[in-house]
Design an enzyme around this catalytic site. Structure first.
Site, PDB file in Angstrom:
ATOM      1  N   TYR A 143       0.821  -1.212   0.000  1.00  0.00           N
ATOM      2  CA  TYR A 143       0.000   0.000   0.000  1.00  0.00           C
ATOM      3  C   TYR A 143       0.858   1.267   0.000  1.00  0.00           C
ATOM      4  CZ  TYR A 143      -4.615  -2.044   1.004  1.00  0.00           C
ATOM      5  OH  TYR A 143      -5.810  -2.699   0.940  1.00  0.00           O
ATOM      6  N   LYS A 194       3.560 -14.800   1.410  1.00  0.00           N
ATOM      7  CA  LYS A 194       3.903 -15.623   0.244  1.00  0.00           C
ATOM      8  C   LYS A 194       5.428 -15.726   0.204  1.00  0.00           C
ATOM      9  CE  LYS A 194       1.710 -16.441  -3.267  1.00  0.00           C
ATOM     10  NZ  LYS A 194       1.107 -17.674  -3.860  1.00  0.00           N
ATOM     11  N   ASP A 227      -2.495 -17.751  -0.216  1.00  0.00           N
ATOM     12  CA  ASP A 227      -3.521 -18.376  -1.071  1.00  0.00           C
ATOM     13  C   ASP A 227      -4.125 -19.586  -0.371  1.00  0.00           C
ATOM     14  OD1 ASP A 227      -1.012 -19.573  -1.310  1.00  0.00           O
ATOM     15  OD2 ASP A 227      -1.160 -19.935  -3.470  1.00  0.00           O
ATOM     16  N   ASP A 251      -6.295  -7.285   4.293  1.00  0.00           N
ATOM     17  CA  ASP A 251      -7.506  -6.655   3.753  1.00  0.00           C
ATOM     18  C   ASP A 251      -8.402  -7.719   3.122  1.00  0.00           C
ATOM     19  OD1 ASP A 251      -9.198  -4.519   2.896  1.00  0.00           O
ATOM     20  OD2 ASP A 251      -8.303  -4.653   0.903  1.00  0.00           O
ATOM     21  N   ASP A 255     -12.138  -9.621   4.706  1.00  0.00           N
ATOM     22  CA  ASP A 255     -13.440  -9.630   4.016  1.00  0.00           C
ATOM     23  C   ASP A 255     -13.940 -11.069   3.885  1.00  0.00           C
ATOM     24  OD1 ASP A 255     -13.415  -6.806   3.591  1.00  0.00           O
ATOM     25  OD2 ASP A 255     -14.322  -7.053   1.618  1.00  0.00           O
TER      26      ASP A 255
HETATM   27  C1  LIG Z   1     -10.705   1.804   1.456  1.00  0.00           C
HETATM   28  C2  LIG Z   1      -9.428   1.043   1.531  1.00  0.00           C
HETATM   29  C3  LIG Z   1      -8.274   1.989   1.503  1.00  0.00           C
HETATM   30  C4  LIG Z   1      -9.363   0.159   2.792  1.00  0.00           C
HETATM   31  C5  LIG Z   1      -8.096  -0.681   2.761  1.00  0.00           C
HETATM   32  O1  LIG Z   1      -7.782  -1.306   1.738  1.00  0.00           O
HETATM   33  O2  LIG Z   1      -7.413  -0.701   3.782  1.00  0.00           O
HETATM   34  C6  LIG Z   1     -10.537  -0.794   3.022  1.00  0.00           C
HETATM   35  O3  LIG Z   1     -10.645  -1.775   2.037  1.00  0.00           O
HETATM   36  C7  LIG Z   1     -10.436  -1.417   4.385  1.00  0.00           C
HETATM   37  O4  LIG Z   1     -10.541  -2.633   4.475  1.00  0.00           O
HETATM   38  O5  LIG Z   1     -10.297  -0.682   5.368  1.00  0.00           O
HETATM   39 MG   LIG Z   2     -11.039  -3.711   2.835  1.00  0.00          MG
END
Ligand SMILES: CC(C)[C@H](C(=O)O)[C@@H](O)C(=O)O
Ligand SMILES: [Mg+2]
Ligand SMILES: NC(=O)c1ccc[n+]([C@@H]2O[C@H](COP(=O)([O-])OP(=O)(O)OC[C@H]3O[C@@H](n4cnc5c(N)ncnc54)[C@H](O)[C@@H]3O)[C@@H](O)[C@H]2O)c1
Length: 370
Positions: A143, A194, A227, A251, A255
């Site tokens: 990032y 990785k 992975d 990240d 999710d």
């Molecule tokens: C919006 C984006 C910059 C952020 C990230 O990737 O950190 C989001 O996806 C999160 O999970 O907080």
């Molecule tokens: Mg995110």
């Protein structure tokens, strides 16, 4: 006299203000009940700040965040700001806040509430009692690494560049957070990278291994490629307790983990900096979801991730364990009573909106702690 603790609310865009309004009502309830006295301020970030000031975050907001005892963040972004260009996009607000406040450890717990066992795509026996903690490094890695950018090649083609960079110091400080958390939990850490493909991943593995051996011999440390970790989370999540990983993998994996719990709209997070000599540290709390442009403005968003982020704020920034537990119990009771926003809708339950869910949490707070 001890001054009131300062909380800065940054609702942001899309569903951000909608879910923040419900967290604010929980804060108001705790205040009315005489349990807390906070000094609350609010400001603009993301697209809302672009509209007002031309930039996703102003120096004044950064200064207020630095001065606050804790920041409660909603979400930023939305297609209406695409034309701003990459260097002025709303998402810069959250990246800049994390960086400027030194918030390197992003704690993303994924607990499965008993009432939501059937909302998970996995079998009940797999998700019952599941409670994974992902510790995501938040201000390094691909990032933020240099070089980065998009350049035009001599042949007229273009080249997009991002660079994954981690130093041993950056790896050690986030790994230490994971090891410490594991000591209070099951004593297991899975470190994810990785190392088979990336030098930064290899350094990550070597550094975490050395730290574990030197300072945390009581913790059972294992390593996994990212992975495979994604696959294992979907197949057999019970093998995990604390997962520690870099910015991008964290990240994505969080999710994925959110769906084990039933919905992305359920997961809170805490992003913490290093403590100073007096134990004070910067901290920001936010749901892991985004601004959900597809449902924004419709009153359909699930406010529970935002409310649970506020509970994490009470826990981690102010050590108000009882009040945090009260808010979490109220959320759990609401779910047990069958209340469901559309994202966690199950057979036999009725769909409610953001405000009705907020009302239900307040009613449970009245019952539990009024
Ligand atoms: C919006 C984006 C910059 C952020 C990230 O990737 O950190 C989001 O996806 C999160 O999970 O907080
Ligand atoms: Mg995110
Ligand atoms: N920390 C942040 O501010 C943050 C985090 C992630 C994404 N974003 C931004 O948000 C925008 C939208 O991104 P996206 O669509 O990829 O991800 P998203 O998390 O906003 O939405 C993904 C899906 O989940 C649903 N969803 C998310 N939160 C929900 C909630 N509380 N209740 C009910 N449903 C919910 C959405 O409706 C959508 O279908 C983008 O601009 C992205 O960059 C911001």
């Amino acid at each position: 006299m001890i001054p009131n603790k300062k909380i800065l609310l940054l609702p942001g865009d899309g569903i951000g203000p909608e879910v923040m309004a419900e967290a604010q009502r929980v804060i108001d309830w705790l205040t009315r009940a005489g349990r807390v006295r906070f000094e609350i301020a609010e400001d603009l970030v993301g697209g809302a700040s672009i509209d007002a000031h031309g930039r996703p975050i102003t120096d004044a907001v950064i200064a207020r965040a630095l001065e606050a005892d804790a920041v409660l963040f909603g979400a930023v972004g939305g297609p209406q700001w695409d034309a701003q260009g990459f260097d002025n996009r709303p998402e810069i607000a959250i990246l800049e806040l994390r960086k400027r406040l030194g918030l390197f450890a992003n704690l993303r717990p994924a607990p499965v509430f008993d009432a939501l066992i059937d909302a998970s795509p996995l079998k009940p026996e797999i998700v019952r009692g599941l409670d994974i903690m992902i510790v995501r490094e938040a201000i390094g890695g691909i990032y933020f690494g240099e070089p980065r950018g998009i350049e035009t090649l001599p042949d007229g083609g273009r080249r997009g560049v991002n660079t994954e960079v981690y130093t041993t110091g950056e790896i050690e400080r986030v790994a230490r957070v994971a090891f410490e958390l594991a000591r209070k939990r099951s004593g297991r850490v899975t470190s994810v990278e990785k190392a088979n493909v990336m030098e930064s991943g290899l350094l990550w593995r070597q550094t975490v291994t050395a730290l574990g051996a030197a300072e945390y011999p009581d913790i059972h440390l294992s390593h996994m490629y990212a992975d495979n970790c994604a696959m294992q989370l979907a197949k057999n999540p019970r093998q995990f307790d604390v997962i520690v990983t870099g910015n991008l993998f964290g990240d994505i994996l969080s999710d994925l983990a959110s769906m084990l719990t039933g919905s992305l709209g359920m997961l809170p997070s805490a992003t913490l900096g290093a403590a100073d000599g007096e134990g004070r540290r910067h901290a920001l709390y936010e749901p892991i979801h985004g601004s959900a442009p597809d449902i924004a403005g419709k009153g359909l968003a699930n406010p529970l991730a935002q409310i649970l982020s506020f509970a994490m704020l009470l826990r981690y920034s102010f050590d108000m364990q009882e009040d945090a537990a009260l808010v979490e119990r109220a959320v759990s009771a609401v779910l047990s009573s069958g209340m469901r926003t559309a994202d966690i809708l199950q057979a036999g339950t009725a769909k409610i909106g953001t405000r009705t869910m907020g009302d239900a949490v307040l009613r449970e707070l009245d019952k539990l702690g009024g």
